[in-house]
Design an enzyme around this catalytic site. Structure first.
Site, PDB file in Angstrom:
ATOM      1  N   ARG A  99       3.688  -2.621  22.314  1.00 50.22           N
ATOM      2  CA  ARG A  99       4.705  -1.381  22.729  1.00 50.22           C
ATOM      3  C   ARG A  99       3.959  -0.610  23.797  1.00 50.22           C
ATOM      4  NH1 ARG A  99       7.797   2.093  18.452  1.00 50.22           N
ATOM      5  NH2 ARG A  99       9.059   0.151  18.491  1.00 50.22           N
ATOM      6  N   HIS A 126      14.156  -3.715  24.342  1.00 47.66           N
ATOM      7  CA  HIS A 126      13.621  -3.625  22.861  1.00 47.66           C
ATOM      8  C   HIS A 126      14.068  -4.986  22.225  1.00 47.66           C
ATOM      9  CE1 HIS A 126      11.521  -2.629  19.361  1.00 47.66           C
ATOM     10  NE2 HIS A 126      12.312  -1.554  19.051  1.00 47.66           N
ATOM     11  N   GLN A 129      14.058  -5.472  18.376  1.00 47.48           N
ATOM     12  CA  GLN A 129      15.324  -4.673  17.668  1.00 47.48           C
ATOM     13  C   GLN A 129      16.466  -5.395  17.557  1.00 47.48           C
ATOM     14  OE1 GLN A 129      14.884  -1.553  16.033  1.00 47.48           O
ATOM     15  NE2 GLN A 129      17.035  -2.194  15.239  1.00 47.48           N
ATOM     16  N   ASP A 217      21.490   5.601  19.714  1.00 46.84           N
ATOM     17  CA  ASP A 217      20.142   5.693  19.558  1.00 46.84           C
ATOM     18  C   ASP A 217      19.775   7.203  20.122  1.00 46.84           C
ATOM     19  OD1 ASP A 217      17.422   5.275  19.683  1.00 46.84           O
ATOM     20  OD2 ASP A 217      17.272   3.994  21.394  1.00 46.84           O
ATOM     21  N   CYS A 257      18.890   1.849  15.585  1.00 49.71           N
ATOM     22  CA  CYS A 257      17.624   1.366  15.445  1.00 49.71           C
ATOM     23  C   CYS A 257      16.689   2.214  14.771  1.00 49.71           C
ATOM     24  CB  CYS A 257      16.904   0.930  16.891  1.00 49.71           C
ATOM     25  SG  CYS A 257      16.773   2.536  17.931  1.00 49.71           S
ATOM     26  N   ARG A 285      14.546  -6.117  10.555  1.00 48.26           N
ATOM     27  CA  ARG A 285      13.188  -6.013  11.508  1.00 48.26           C
ATOM     28  C   ARG A 285      12.118  -6.935  10.918  1.00 48.26           C
ATOM     29  NH1 ARG A 285      12.195  -2.523  15.346  1.00 48.26           N
ATOM     30  NH2 ARG A 285      10.780  -3.791  15.751  1.00 48.26           N
TER      31      ARG A 285
HETATM   32  N1  NVA Z   1      14.814   3.985  22.742  1.00 49.75           N
HETATM   33  C1  NVA Z   1      13.927   4.521  21.674  1.00 49.75           C
HETATM   34  C2  NVA Z   1      13.936   3.634  20.762  1.00 49.75           C
HETATM   35  C3  NVA Z   1      12.985   3.841  19.786  1.00 49.75           C
HETATM   36  C4  NVA Z   1      12.895   2.602  18.656  1.00 49.75           C
HETATM   37  C5  NVA Z   1      12.803   4.823  22.403  1.00 49.75           C
HETATM   38  O1  NVA Z   1      12.161   4.088  23.168  1.00 49.75           O
HETATM   39  O2  NVA Z   1      11.972   5.740  21.999  1.00 49.75           O
HETATM   40  N1   CP Z   2      13.378   1.002  15.945  1.00 51.85           N
HETATM   41  C1   CP Z   2      11.959   0.896  16.111  1.00 51.85           C
HETATM   42  O1   CP Z   2      11.476   0.356  16.833  1.00 51.85           O
HETATM   43  O2   CP Z   2      11.381   1.836  15.271  1.00 51.85           O
HETATM   44  P1   CP Z   2      10.133   2.285  15.292  1.00 51.85           P
HETATM   45  O3   CP Z   2       9.760   3.331  16.451  1.00 51.85           O
HETATM   46  O4   CP Z   2       9.784   3.353  14.041  1.00 51.85           O
HETATM   47  O5   CP Z   2       8.947   0.938  15.281  1.00 51.85           O
END
Ligand code: NVA
Ligand code: CP
Length: 303
Positions: A99, A126, A129, A217, A257, A285
């Site tokens: 990540r 992502h 997801q 989101d 998500c 997930r």
């Molecule tokens: N768009 C959000 C998704 C979090 C799971 C982010 O990148 O923070």
């Molecule tokens: N949806 C998702 O990726 O959540 P987290 O940021 O908690 O991993």
């Protein structure tokens, strides 16, 4: 084989992963441990609840040993290169998830690793997801064909993966985002190359009308915190609420998500109401991560 973008997968591969995820869901506690004796490195530059826990539990339920690696605590944080990190980890583990802030980081890991690399969220996509979203949609409607997806809000990483998945699977998608926050033109072009016809509009109502699935989101993704005040001002009406949901098809569902900012991009009424599928989506997930790991890490080393 890596999973950096959802577009790394063909239609057939996505459908096979969804079938596998359904099987893992149905047989939780009773399926085998195909990754016994293997390890998974999980690099995190950003916080996570669902991704970290679902990957960690998925790995252990498949018999693998998951290693949570905070990027700042690796030598990566002191200047060791991404390429050398990828080469070294590949000598120990059977798969790497990452990540990251910059999508190029996960691309570089993949370029230099000799084991599969899985994008656990970047600023561009992502994919994990979206596999869970697709599993949830199929669970609720018993099909994917013919459904209309509506994205309400920021044209961000999650939106990008959804647009590409819609193109691969031949689903209709309409994205409603404010000017300046729409999905990147490169992604829309890639979706068209894949045979999709993604529509981008400004009005949330236009996207939501007759939609089967409303997806949203956060207005402020990780890495966008410096723009928070401006984003809260711009995104004010990009909210899934009962007025917007009433424009959608009577059997429509809402997805998010998570984490949700209740009262911003989605109301309590929708999150906790009968049309919400967000907690099934979160559960999925786990099942989709198992499907991806069993497939990619079960193959042995790819030198
Ligand atoms: N768009 C959000 C998704 C979090 C799971 C982010 O990148 O923070
Ligand atoms: N949806 C998702 O990726 O959540 P987290 O940021 O908690 O991993």
């Amino acid at each position: 084989m890596n999973l950096i973008s959802i577009s790394d997968l063909s239609r057939e591969e996505i459908l096979r992963l969804l079938d596998s995820a359904d099987a893992f869901r149905a047989r939780r506690g009773g399926h085998g441990a195909p990754l016994q004796g293997k390890s998974l490195a999980m690099i995190f530059e950003k916080p996570s609840t669902r991704t970290r826990v679902s990957l960690e539990v998925a790995a252990s339920e498949l018999g693998a040993h998951p290693l949570y690696l905070s990027a700042g605590e690796l030598q990566l944080g002191r200047g060791e290169t991404i390429a050398d990190t990828a080469r070294v980890l590949s000598r120990y583990v059977a798969g790497i998830t990452a990540r990251v802030y910059s999508h190029s980081t996960v691309e570089q890991l993949a370029a230099h690793a000799s084991v599969p690399v899985i994008n656990a969220l970047s600023d561009w996509e992502h994919p994990l997801q979206i596999l869970a979203d697709l599993q949830t949609i199929r669970q609720r409607f018993s099909r994917l064909e013919g459904l209309k997806l509506a994205w309400i809000g920021d044209g961000n990483n999650v939106c990008h993966s959804l647009i590409l998945a819609a193109a691969i699977l031949g689903l209709e998608i309409v994205v409603a985002s404010p000017p300046g926050y729409q999905p990147k033109p490169e992604v829309l072009e890639q979706a068209r190359q894949l045979g999709g016809r993604p529509a981008v509009v400004v009005e949330p109502a236009e996207a939501a009308r007759d939609a089967d699935v409303l997806v949203t989101d956060t207005w402020v993704s990780m890495g966008d915190e410096g723009e928070e005040a401006e984003r809260l001002r711009v995104f004010g009406r990009y909210q899934i609420n009962s007025d917007l949901m009433s424009l959608a098809s009577p059997c429509s569902i809402a997805l998010h998500c998570l984490p949700a900012h209740r009262g911003q991009e989605i109301t309590d009424e929708i999150m906790d109401g009968p049309q919400s599928a967000v907690f099934d989506e979160a559960e999925n997930r786990l099942h989709t991560s198992k499907a991806v790991m069993a497939w990619l890490m079960g193959q042995g080393r790819e030198d």
